[in-house]
Motif scaffolding. Structure first.
Motif, PDB file in Angstrom:
ATOM      1  N   ASP A 235      54.994  56.994 105.833  1.00  0.00           N
ATOM      2  CA  ASP A 235      55.248  57.913 104.730  1.00  0.00           C
ATOM      3  C   ASP A 235      54.276  57.795 103.567  1.00  0.00           C
ATOM      4  OD1 ASP A 235      57.472  58.777 106.141  1.00  0.00           O
ATOM      5  OD2 ASP A 235      58.871  57.479 105.066  1.00  0.00           O
ATOM      6  N   ILE A 236      53.739  56.601 103.289  1.00  0.00           N
ATOM      7  CA  ILE A 236      52.927  56.397 102.088  1.00  0.00           C
ATOM      8  C   ILE A 236      51.437  56.421 102.409  1.00  0.00           C
ATOM      9  CG2 ILE A 236      52.527  54.913 100.103  1.00  0.00           C
ATOM     10  CD1 ILE A 236      55.353  56.204 100.392  1.00  0.00           C
ATOM     11  N   LYS A 237      51.047  55.803 103.490  1.00  0.00           N
ATOM     12  CA  LYS A 237      49.641  55.800 103.882  1.00  0.00           C
ATOM     13  C   LYS A 237      49.046  57.208 103.940  1.00  0.00           C
ATOM     14  CE  LYS A 237      46.762  54.657 107.908  1.00  0.00           C
ATOM     15  NZ  LYS A 237      46.734  53.925 109.201  1.00  0.00           N
ATOM     16  N   PRO A 238      49.753  58.226 104.462  1.00  0.00           N
ATOM     17  CA  PRO A 238      49.139  59.560 104.522  1.00  0.00           C
ATOM     18  C   PRO A 238      48.720  60.124 103.170  1.00  0.00           C
ATOM     19  CG  PRO A 238      51.019  59.456 105.997  1.00  0.00           C
ATOM     20  CD  PRO A 238      51.039  58.199 105.198  1.00  0.00           C
ATOM     21  N   TYR A 239      49.412  59.762 102.096  1.00  0.00           N
ATOM     22  CA  TYR A 239      49.016  60.274 100.779  1.00  0.00           C
ATOM     23  C   TYR A 239      47.646  59.729 100.383  1.00  0.00           C
ATOM     24  CZ  TYR A 239      53.688  62.165 100.090  1.00  0.00           C
ATOM     25  OH  TYR A 239      54.841  62.887 100.213  1.00  0.00           O
ATOM     26  N   LEU A 240      47.398  58.456 100.656  1.00  0.00           N
ATOM     27  CA  LEU A 240      46.088  57.875 100.353  1.00  0.00           C
ATOM     28  C   LEU A 240      45.022  58.413 101.299  1.00  0.00           C
ATOM     29  CD1 LEU A 240      47.337  54.307  99.564  1.00  0.00           C
ATOM     30  CD2 LEU A 240      45.962  55.697  98.008  1.00  0.00           C
ATOM     31  N   SER A 241      45.393  58.636 102.557  1.00  0.00           N
ATOM     32  CA  SER A 241      44.441  59.212 103.507  1.00  0.00           C
ATOM     33  C   SER A 241      44.062  60.634 103.097  1.00  0.00           C
ATOM     34  CB  SER A 241      45.031  59.207 104.921  1.00  0.00           C
ATOM     35  OG  SER A 241      45.307  57.892 105.349  1.00  0.00           O
ATOM     36  N   THR A 242      45.042  61.410 102.654  1.00  0.00           N
ATOM     37  CA  THR A 242      44.761  62.770 102.194  1.00  0.00           C
ATOM     38  C   THR A 242      43.905  62.746 100.940  1.00  0.00           C
ATOM     39  OG1 THR A 242      46.813  63.623 103.137  1.00  0.00           O
ATOM     40  CG2 THR A 242      45.807  64.919 101.370  1.00  0.00           C
ATOM     41  N   TYR A 243      44.198  61.832 100.040  1.00  0.00           N
ATOM     42  CA  TYR A 243      43.382  61.691  98.830  1.00  0.00           C
ATOM     43  C   TYR A 243      41.931  61.427  99.211  1.00  0.00           C
ATOM     44  CZ  TYR A 243      41.735  59.903  94.324  1.00  0.00           C
ATOM     45  OH  TYR A 243      41.035  59.705  93.161  1.00  0.00           O
ATOM     46  N   ARG A 244      41.741  60.525 100.154  1.00  0.00           N
ATOM     47  CA  ARG A 244      40.361  60.215 100.558  1.00  0.00           C
ATOM     48  C   ARG A 244      39.695  61.439 101.195  1.00  0.00           C
ATOM     49  NH1 ARG A 244      37.710  56.999 105.524  1.00  0.00           N
ATOM     50  NH2 ARG A 244      35.599  57.290 104.794  1.00  0.00           N
ATOM     51  N   ASP A 245      40.425  62.202 102.007  1.00  0.00           N
ATOM     52  CA  ASP A 245      39.841  63.404 102.606  1.00  0.00           C
ATOM     53  C   ASP A 245      39.410  64.406 101.531  1.00  0.00           C
ATOM     54  OD1 ASP A 245      40.285  62.370 105.114  1.00  0.00           O
ATOM     55  OD2 ASP A 245      42.138  63.484 105.455  1.00  0.00           O
ATOM     56  N   HIS A 246      40.226  64.525 100.493  1.00  0.00           N
ATOM     57  CA  HIS A 246      39.930  65.507  99.458  1.00  0.00           C
ATOM     58  C   HIS A 246      38.851  65.039  98.479  1.00  0.00           C
ATOM     59  CE1 HIS A 246      44.047  67.735  99.892  1.00  0.00           C
ATOM     60  NE2 HIS A 246      43.198  68.028 100.851  1.00  0.00           N
ATOM     61  N   TRP A 247      38.947  63.760  98.085  1.00  0.00           N
ATOM     62  CA  TRP A 247      38.057  63.258  97.045  1.00  0.00           C
ATOM     63  C   TRP A 247      36.909  62.419  97.600  1.00  0.00           C
ATOM     64  CZ3 TRP A 247      38.421  65.139  92.259  1.00  0.00           C
ATOM     65  CH2 TRP A 247      39.633  65.735  91.862  1.00  0.00           C
ATOM     66  N   ARG A 248      36.878  62.239  98.914  1.00  0.00           N
ATOM     67  CA  ARG A 248      35.816  61.488  99.599  1.00  0.00           C
ATOM     68  C   ARG A 248      35.723  60.041  99.092  1.00  0.00           C
ATOM     69  NH1 ARG A 248      30.700  65.488  99.402  1.00  0.00           N
ATOM     70  NH2 ARG A 248      31.297  65.556  97.202  1.00  0.00           N
ATOM     71  N   GLY A 249      36.870  59.454  98.859  1.00  0.00           N
ATOM     72  CA  GLY A 249      36.929  58.058  98.438  1.00  0.00           C
ATOM     73  C   GLY A 249      38.349  57.705  98.047  1.00  0.00           C
ATOM     74  N   TYR A 250      38.598  56.417  97.857  1.00  0.00           N
ATOM     75  CA  TYR A 250      39.914  55.961  97.433  1.00  0.00           C
ATOM     76  C   TYR A 250      39.949  55.812  95.909  1.00  0.00           C
ATOM     77  CZ  TYR A 250      40.851  54.887 102.323  1.00  0.00           C
ATOM     78  OH  TYR A 250      41.037  54.978 103.679  1.00  0.00           O
ATOM     79  N   PRO A 251      41.120  55.957  95.307  1.00  0.00           N
ATOM     80  CA  PRO A 251      41.204  55.791  93.851  1.00  0.00           C
ATOM     81  C   PRO A 251      41.081  54.325  93.449  1.00  0.00           C
ATOM     82  CG  PRO A 251      43.398  56.070  94.773  1.00  0.00           C
ATOM     83  CD  PRO A 251      42.434  56.284  95.910  1.00  0.00           C
ATOM     84  N   PHE A 252      40.709  54.099  92.210  1.00  0.00           N
ATOM     85  CA  PHE A 252      40.710  52.750  91.668  1.00  0.00           C
ATOM     86  C   PHE A 252      42.158  52.254  91.572  1.00  0.00           C
ATOM     87  CE2 PHE A 252      36.652  54.293  89.696  1.00  0.00           C
ATOM     88  CZ  PHE A 252      35.808  53.388  90.338  1.00  0.00           C
ATOM     89  N   ALA A 253      42.320  50.939  91.623  1.00  0.00           N
ATOM     90  CA  ALA A 253      43.648  50.336  91.558  1.00  0.00           C
ATOM     91  C   ALA A 253      44.102  50.160  90.115  1.00  0.00           C
ATOM     92  CB  ALA A 253      43.644  48.990  92.269  1.00  0.00           C
ATOM     93  N   THR A 254      45.387  49.934  89.965  1.00  0.00           N
ATOM     94  CA  THR A 254      45.966  49.541  88.677  1.00  0.00           C
ATOM     95  C   THR A 254      45.864  48.029  88.540  1.00  0.00           C
ATOM     96  OG1 THR A 254      47.550  51.364  88.774  1.00  0.00           O
ATOM     97  CG2 THR A 254      48.065  49.537  87.298  1.00  0.00           C
ATOM     98  N   PRO A 255      45.336  47.511  87.429  1.00  0.00           N
ATOM     99  CA  PRO A 255      45.323  46.055  87.263  1.00  0.00           C
ATOM    100  C   PRO A 255      46.723  45.489  87.460  1.00  0.00           C
ATOM    101  CG  PRO A 255      44.045  47.110  85.534  1.00  0.00           C
ATOM    102  CD  PRO A 255      44.739  48.212  86.280  1.00  0.00           C
ATOM    103  N   PHE A 256      46.822  44.332  88.108  1.00  0.00           N
ATOM    104  CA  PHE A 256      48.123  43.823  88.526  1.00  0.00           C
ATOM    105  C   PHE A 256      49.069  43.632  87.346  1.00  0.00           C
ATOM    106  CE2 PHE A 256      51.118  40.428  89.556  1.00  0.00           C
ATOM    107  CZ  PHE A 256      51.725  40.971  90.662  1.00  0.00           C
ATOM    108  N   GLY A 257      48.654  42.907  86.304  1.00  0.00           N
ATOM    109  CA  GLY A 257      49.527  42.708  85.146  1.00  0.00           C
ATOM    110  C   GLY A 257      50.899  42.259  85.583  1.00  0.00           C
ATOM    111  N   SER A 258      51.929  42.900  85.088  1.00  0.00           N
ATOM    112  CA  SER A 258      53.300  42.663  85.523  1.00  0.00           C
ATOM    113  C   SER A 258      53.833  43.949  86.121  1.00  0.00           C
ATOM    114  CB  SER A 258      54.188  42.228  84.370  1.00  0.00           C
ATOM    115  OG  SER A 258      55.531  42.088  84.817  1.00  0.00           O
ATOM    116  N   PRO A 259      54.197  43.943  87.399  1.00  0.00           N
ATOM    117  CA  PRO A 259      54.675  45.180  88.031  1.00  0.00           C
ATOM    118  C   PRO A 259      55.888  45.781  87.332  1.00  0.00           C
ATOM    119  CG  PRO A 259      54.170  43.541  89.699  1.00  0.00           C
ATOM    120  CD  PRO A 259      54.069  42.844  88.364  1.00  0.00           C
ATOM    121  N   GLY A 260      56.660  44.941  86.657  1.00  0.00           N
ATOM    122  CA  GLY A 260      57.861  45.453  86.013  1.00  0.00           C
ATOM    123  C   GLY A 260      57.590  46.312  84.802  1.00  0.00           C
ATOM    124  N   THR A 261      56.444  46.124  84.163  1.00  0.00           N
ATOM    125  CA  THR A 261      56.129  46.882  82.947  1.00  0.00           C
ATOM    126  C   THR A 261      54.830  47.670  83.055  1.00  0.00           C
ATOM    127  OG1 THR A 261      55.020  44.935  82.019  1.00  0.00           O
ATOM    128  CG2 THR A 261      57.355  45.223  81.500  1.00  0.00           C
TER     129      THR A 261
END
Length: 554
Positions: free
Chosen positions: A244-270
């Motif tokens: 269910d989740i991987k296809p969204y990133l795969s579609t993003y890569r097909d459209h934008w020809r690359g993967y998005p940058f990540a969110t710095p880890f920090g604290s996932p809760g905030t």
């Protein structure tokens, strides 16, 4: 031999016979009593085994229910909250009732029909009872069930337990004062008529156990801890992330020809879940902040129209001055060439380009571009947007986190009207449906298969990493492959060619309290040191690592 002697011998023989018969009778009585005692013990043991077997079967069925999407679909029940447990049966029909919003309604009989069991009984012939933690009851959109959700039931006494998500109880025979009259629904469904040793809290119960049943308590309890449930649920969640989740990133890569940058880890809760330029690992960039992604309308990145080839013709005047941060509108005139003797005009391919802020730092969908053209006095028509070799529009990411959308089309024309006016319209960039935690699949169709993931906040336990080759550098777009710069994932086949991964951290193994700002409280082994681009998939029993890797490509 004298008569007196013979008489004495006869009497002695009679006494011996009487003694022998008495001894035989005593021995027979002993063996009969021993056999009866042994039989009673065996019967008691058999009953105990039967009760324990029923309790264990109920525990296994509840866990299977919590992780089985197929069974819940078959029963017409909720599937968007994996790990949640059904409400108890409070009216004796075998089905779980309602949403069990109150503490009292979260204790009742085992909902054996809901979880696909027969009507299990204990050694006293009583139906099994069941309690569910308020944090794990099925109530998608209100309760959040993930690897950090604690079980709020507890057990004290001879076999104490905490972090309990549910428990199954064999009530045993009634004690004096317990009226279980089946003809009286109030009594027959009364907690006090069947169970002992429980204390009601504001939201959840505490139960007590004894090593040996007493005159005041004889309940037998089997618990389902948070660790019990998550050990079975984690591989299911990893599989659903793959589906269910991987296809969204795969579609993003097909459209934008690359993967998005990540969110710095920090604290996932905030975390605000915004990606950061140059960040190759952390959380998925799932922000939904309004206005963070917007069209750039000034400077060198402002929208423009250009001639992108075609058999002939020229671009005339063009303007994008009506464009805004939420809507691109560009208009241009063009002229088609009319070669001598040609049966059709030779028209240009025109292209519109627009750049959005943060398109490479969020899960942004590709906007739909509309091209409306008017040739001569004909009514305006919508023409198709296409590009040889791939979908259109197509995106390009830049090292500062922005992204450009390009859309082009061959302009129409006729010999009588060799030219016209085209208006390109691009709506504001929007976040992908996967990032919308309020998107309810049951209410809105299946456009978003990520509702369970977002509403239960599993993204707080999922680590994301991509190859530096597949994210944009400061001056260049992403590469098409990660050759020579791939991620390594040990314990997988072909471990050295991964373009991107998602890592399900699972429940805490080090006993830490989460959410936490320490990556080591989530990931183990190589996964806890992502800077070297080396990771590892869980292998064997999760004694030291329970991380599960989903690869994005290949």
């Amino acid at each position: 031999m004298s008569r007196t002697f013979q008489s004495r011998r006869a009497r002695q023989g009679g006494f011996a016979m009487i003694a022998f018969v008495a001894l035989a009778a005593l021995m027979s009585t002993y063996f009969i009593v021993e056999a009866l005692n042994r039989t009673n013990a065996e019967v008691r043991n058999a009953r105990e085994i039967g009760t324990l077997d029923a309790l264990q079967r109920a525990k296994a069925a509840l866990i299977a229910y919590a992780i089985s999407e197929e069974w819940q679909l078959y029963k017409g029940q909720i599937t968007k909250q994996p790990g949640a447990l059904p409400c108890p049966d409070t009216d004796g029909d075998g089905n779980g009732e309602g949403l069990c919003d109150s503490a009292l309604s979260r204790v009742g009989r085992l909902p054996w029909k809901s979880i696909g069991l027969e009507d299990l009984r204990d050694s006293a012939g009583e139906r099994l009872w069941y309690a569910v933690s308020s944090s794990f009851r099925t109530k998608a959109g209100t309760t959040v069930v993930n690897a950090d959700t604690p079980g709020l039931l507890s057990v004290t006494g001879a076999t104490p337990a905490t972090d309990v998500v549910a428990l199954v109880i064999a009530p045993g025979v009634p004690f004096q004062g317990q009226n279980r009259d089946p003809a009286n629904p109030t009594l027959y469904n009364s907690l006090a008529a069947f169970l002992e040793g429980y204390t009601a809290g504001t939201d959840d119960y505490t139960f007590s156990t004894l090593a040996v049943p007493s005159d005041a308590q004889n309940d037998k309890i089997v618990v389902i801890t948070q660790a019990d449930l998550m050990a079975a649920l984690e591989p299911v969640i990893a599989a659903r992330i793959e589906r269910d989740i991987k296809p969204y990133l795969s579609t993003y890569r097909d459209h934008w020809r690359g993967y998005p940058f990540a969110t710095p880890f920090g604290s996932p809760g905030t975390s605000d879940l915004k990606g950061a330029a140059g960040q190759l690992h952390g959380l998925m960039p799932l922000t939904t902040e309004a206005g963070w992604i917007a069209w750039i309308t000034t400077g060198v990145e402002s929208p423009k129209i250009s001639q992108a080839g075609g058999p002939g013709g020229t671009l005339g005047t063009w303007s994008c001055i009506t464009s805004t941060t939420t809507q691109i509108t560009c208009t241009a005139s063009y002229t088609c060439g009319v070669p001598i003797g040609a049966e059709t005009p030779s028209c240009p391919v025109l292209q519109v380009d627009a750049t959005a802020t943060h398109a490479g730092e969020a899960l942004v969908g590709m906007p739909v571009v509309t091209a409306r053209v008017q040739v001569g006095s004909d009514p305006p028509t919508v023409i198709s947007i296409s590009r040889a070799g791939g979908p259109q529009p197509v995106g390009r990411l830049f090292g500062d986190g922005s992204g450009r959308v390009s859309a082009n089309s061959l302009m129409p024309g006729t010999l009588a009207n060799p030219g016209g006016t085209v208006t390109f319209e691009i709506p504001g960039p929007t976040y992908d449906a996967a990032t919308n935690p309020a998107f309810d699949v049951s209410a809105n169709g299946d456009s978003s298969k990520a509702y369970w993931f977002m509403s239960n906040q599993w993204y707080r336990q999922v680590f994301y990493a991509s190859s530096a080759a597949l994210t944009p550098g400061p001056f260049s777009p992403p590469a098409s492959t990660c050759s020579g710069n791939c991620l390594t994932v040990r314990n997988l086949s072909s471990p050295d060619d991964r373009q991107g991964i998602l890592v399900l951290a699972g429940r805490s193994l080090n006993g830490s309290s989460r959410p936490s700002s320490s990556l080591a409280d989530y990931l183990e082994g190589e996964n806890a040191t992502p800077a070297d681009a080396i990771f590892e998939h869980r292998w064997g029993r999760p004694a030291n690592i329970n991380d599960r890797v989903v690869t994005l490509a290949p």
